[in-house]
Design an enzyme around this catalytic site. Sequence first.
Site, mmCIF file in Angstrom:
data_model
loop_
_atom_site.group_PDB
_atom_site.id
_atom_site.type_symbol
_atom_site.label_atom_id
_atom_site.label_comp_id
_atom_site.label_asym_id
_atom_site.label_seq_id
_atom_site.Cartn_x
_atom_site.Cartn_y
_atom_site.Cartn_z
ATOM 1 C CG ASP A 101 -1.982 1.050 1.160
ATOM 2 O OD1 ASP A 101 -3.022 0.802 0.522
ATOM 3 O OD2 ASP A 101 -1.759 2.142 1.724
ATOM 4 C CG ASN B 136 -4.269 11.342 -5.333
ATOM 5 O OD1 ASN B 136 -3.571 11.500 -6.332
ATOM 6 N ND2 ASN B 136 -4.890 10.206 -5.065
ATOM 7 C CG HIS C 237 -7.056 13.166 -8.169
ATOM 8 N ND1 HIS C 237 -7.239 11.991 -7.484
ATOM 9 C CD2 HIS C 237 -7.649 14.133 -7.435
ATOM 10 C CE1 HIS C 237 -7.930 12.225 -6.375
ATOM 11 N NE2 HIS C 237 -8.200 13.535 -6.321
ATOM 12 C CG ASP D 60 -4.330 8.990 -12.189
ATOM 13 O OD1 ASP D 60 -4.647 8.506 -11.074
ATOM 14 O OD2 ASP D 60 -5.155 9.441 -13.004
ATOM 15 C CD GLU E 120 -4.447 4.397 -1.516
ATOM 16 O OE1 GLU E 120 -5.374 4.362 -2.363
ATOM 17 O OE2 GLU E 120 -4.583 4.886 -0.375
#
Length: 313
Positions: A174, A182, A187, A191, A218
């Site tokens: 994780d 973010n 974002h 990404d 994630e």
Amino acid sequence: MIFDNPRILIVDDEKMNLKVLADLLKDEYVPVLARNGDQAIQHALSETPPDLILLDVIMPQMGGYEVIKYLKNNDKTKNIPVIFVTALSSIEDEEFGLRLGAVDYITKPFSPPIVKIRIRNHLRIIHQYKLLDQLAHLDGLTEICNRRRFEEEFKKEWERSLRSGSPFSLAMIDVDYFKQYNDHYGHAMGDLALQRIAKALSDVLRRPADFIARYGGEEFVMLMPETDHEGAMQVARYSLKKIADLNIVHHHSRAADYVTVSIGLSTIHPAIASSHKTFLATADQNLYRAKEGGRNRVVGSVIRGETVLPLSA
Ligand SMILES: [Mg+2]
């Protein structure tokens, strides 16, 4: 790429028929020949199964109807398309053959160009089906496997290690403080970070049976069949290093000033232990402990029988 050299299995008890069809197809395909039902099934079950089967109906011992029933009842062979090529030419025969699961029915004597066109059409359909199937199992953002594909692979490898009795390791990974990433970098950057992390983690895995998927958000999951705890810990530590080496700046992480991950690992000996759910849940609990313990670290444990033995690092 999926279909560079389509293999076509031709099954007929008469040598002359095999030769005619093989000559007709050999310029475009790889013809594989079988003189009877047993041979046909052996080819279909082999490591290099055919992409399509041309199947005669009337053969001594095992006839074409029996062959197709066998193929359709076996998970390994049920998706190989079968075209009957037969002298049985009544409407009832054709209906019967199609009901057994054949994709097409060609009567002898046949027109060679029409046989070629029909084969080409069926191969095109299979090709498109395989492409779609591939897309359905990829994660759109990171282009590694998605969760659906993971579930299939996990089941397959679990059963394989039950049979072999060899240790099996699983890692849940994780990204630390990803929400903050973010929030502060946007974002689009988030990404991009996930794509780079997915790539780095994929590069860590070297053996053909090792597997990685995006588990969601994630979170990533790694399967390491035939890998003991020591080996899996090495992979996990190396993963931490590879993510650190990406050096993705993250000033809003409390674990480091770059993006890091936490890893929960579990190793199981399926022959003596219980369920694949415990296996997955243990990795998940260890991930939680890695988070609680300060992130950017691995926590692993070994499951023996019903007992979970904690081993941290
Ligand atoms: Mg025959």
